[in-house]
Design a protein around this motif. Sequence first.
Motif, PDB file in Angstrom:
ATOM      1  N   MET A   1       0.842  -1.170   0.000  1.00  0.00           N
ATOM      2  CA  MET A   1       0.000   0.000   0.000  1.00  0.00           C
ATOM      3  C   MET A   1       0.890   1.237   0.000  1.00  0.00           C
ATOM      4  SD  MET A   1      -2.472   1.591   2.956  1.00  0.00           S
ATOM      5  CE  MET A   1      -3.625   0.261   3.027  1.00  0.00           C
ATOM      6  N   LYS A   2       0.591   2.194  -0.857  1.00  0.00           N
ATOM      7  CA  LYS A   2       1.314   3.457  -0.866  1.00  0.00           C
ATOM      8  C   LYS A   2       0.733   4.343   0.225  1.00  0.00           C
ATOM      9  CE  LYS A   2       2.532   3.549  -5.719  1.00  0.00           C
ATOM     10  NZ  LYS A   2       2.530   4.344  -6.947  1.00  0.00           N
ATOM     11  N   THR A   3       1.595   5.072   0.892  1.00  0.00           N
ATOM     12  CA  THR A   3       1.133   5.990   1.924  1.00  0.00           C
ATOM     13  C   THR A   3       1.469   7.416   1.517  1.00  0.00           C
ATOM     14  OG1 THR A   3       3.191   5.708   3.158  1.00  0.00           O
ATOM     15  CG2 THR A   3       1.363   4.272   3.762  1.00  0.00           C
ATOM     16  N   HIS A   4       0.600   8.334   1.914  1.00  0.00           N
ATOM     17  CA  HIS A   4       0.742   9.731   1.529  1.00  0.00           C
ATOM     18  C   HIS A   4       0.443  10.650   2.702  1.00  0.00           C
ATOM     19  CE1 HIS A   4      -0.131   7.612  -2.250  1.00  0.00           C
ATOM     20  NE2 HIS A   4       0.691   8.488  -2.773  1.00  0.00           N
ATOM     21  N   GLU A   5       0.964  11.859   2.623  1.00  0.00           N
ATOM     22  CA  GLU A   5       0.535  12.939   3.498  1.00  0.00           C
ATOM     23  C   GLU A   5      -0.279  13.865   2.616  1.00  0.00           C
ATOM     24  OE1 GLU A   5       3.025  14.819   6.606  1.00  0.00           O
ATOM     25  OE2 GLU A   5       2.677  16.639   5.425  1.00  0.00           O
ATOM     26  N   ILE A   6      -1.531  14.078   2.983  1.00  0.00           N
ATOM     27  CA  ILE A   6      -2.444  14.909   2.203  1.00  0.00           C
ATOM     28  C   ILE A   6      -2.746  16.144   3.038  1.00  0.00           C
ATOM     29  CG2 ILE A   6      -4.689  15.010   1.060  1.00  0.00           C
ATOM     30  CD1 ILE A   6      -4.436  11.772   1.269  1.00  0.00           C
ATOM     31  N   GLU A   7      -2.262  17.292   2.582  1.00  0.00           N
ATOM     32  CA  GLU A   7      -2.469  18.535   3.316  1.00  0.00           C
ATOM     33  C   GLU A   7      -3.539  19.349   2.611  1.00  0.00           C
ATOM     34  OE1 GLU A   7      -0.127  22.624   4.508  1.00  0.00           O
ATOM     35  OE2 GLU A   7       1.047  20.819   4.126  1.00  0.00           O
ATOM     36  N   ILE A   8      -4.650  19.565   3.295  1.00  0.00           N
ATOM     37  CA  ILE A   8      -5.754  20.349   2.736  1.00  0.00           C
ATOM     38  C   ILE A   8      -5.346  21.816   2.712  1.00  0.00           C
ATOM     39  CG2 ILE A   8      -8.163  21.057   3.033  1.00  0.00           C
ATOM     40  CD1 ILE A   8      -7.866  18.073   2.378  1.00  0.00           C
ATOM     41  N   GLN A   9      -5.407  22.417   1.539  1.00  0.00           N
ATOM     42  CA  GLN A   9      -5.144  23.845   1.403  1.00  0.00           C
ATOM     43  C   GLN A   9      -6.456  24.633   1.499  1.00  0.00           C
ATOM     44  OE1 GLN A   9      -1.842  24.995   0.948  1.00  0.00           O
ATOM     45  NE2 GLN A   9      -1.412  22.861   1.398  1.00  0.00           N
ATOM     46  N   LYS A  10      -7.507  24.089   0.827  1.00  0.00           N
ATOM     47  CA  LYS A  10      -8.792  24.788   0.799  1.00  0.00           C
ATOM     48  C   LYS A  10      -9.889  23.822   0.398  1.00  0.00           C
ATOM     49  CE  LYS A  10     -11.115  28.684  -1.408  1.00  0.00           C
ATOM     50  NZ  LYS A  10     -11.003  29.766  -2.375  1.00  0.00           N
ATOM     51  N   PHE A  11     -11.026  23.881   1.098  1.00  0.00           N
ATOM     52  CA  PHE A  11     -12.232  23.178   0.671  1.00  0.00           C
ATOM     53  C   PHE A  11     -12.971  24.104  -0.279  1.00  0.00           C
ATOM     54  CE2 PHE A  11     -11.382  20.947   4.641  1.00  0.00           C
ATOM     55  CZ  PHE A  11     -11.603  19.637   4.252  1.00  0.00           C
ATOM     56  N   LYS A  12     -13.347  23.583  -1.454  1.00  0.00           N
ATOM     57  CA  LYS A  12     -14.027  24.400  -2.450  1.00  0.00           C
ATOM     58  C   LYS A  12     -15.520  24.123  -2.506  1.00  0.00           C
ATOM     59  CE  LYS A  12     -10.250  25.278  -5.589  1.00  0.00           C
ATOM     60  NZ  LYS A  12      -9.847  25.201  -6.990  1.00  0.00           N
ATOM     61  N   ALA A  13     -15.915  22.859  -2.345  1.00  0.00           N
ATOM     62  CA  ALA A  13     -17.337  22.514  -2.437  1.00  0.00           C
ATOM     63  C   ALA A  13     -17.553  21.121  -1.881  1.00  0.00           C
ATOM     64  CB  ALA A  13     -17.801  22.566  -3.895  1.00  0.00           C
ATOM     65  N   ALA A  14     -18.812  20.828  -1.556  1.00  0.00           N
ATOM     66  CA  ALA A  14     -19.185  19.495  -1.099  1.00  0.00           C
ATOM     67  C   ALA A  14     -20.533  19.145  -1.719  1.00  0.00           C
ATOM     68  CB  ALA A  14     -19.276  19.446   0.421  1.00  0.00           C
ATOM     69  N   ALA A  15     -20.733  17.852  -1.974  1.00  0.00           N
ATOM     70  CA  ALA A  15     -21.995  17.386  -2.551  1.00  0.00           C
ATOM     71  C   ALA A  15     -22.193  15.925  -2.192  1.00  0.00           C
ATOM     72  CB  ALA A  15     -21.982  17.558  -4.073  1.00  0.00           C
TER      73      ALA A  15
END
Length: 79
Positions: free
Chosen positions: A1-15
């Motif tokens: 399994m590949k592992t990542h660090e995901i850093e949220i810069q900005k939420f733009k929308a949700a649905a």
Amino acid sequence: MKTHEIEIQKFKAAANNIHGQVLFKIDARVASRAPVDGIEPSSVLVMTEQNARVLMALLKTQIAEFDSKKPKSRHGRHG
């Protein structure tokens, strides 16, 4: 399994979609992350307190939308 660090810069929308999933459009920085010895490999989601508050508000809205589409319960009604 590949592992990542995901850093949220900005939420733009949700649905919501027809499969019961919540989708977010985001700006994010994604970087590979080496697994730590002795710990199950996991990806990490990182965000500021402000983005966490935005996420909470977006989730509340999307969950309310799911709830509004469910049939109303008739329990407790006496006719």
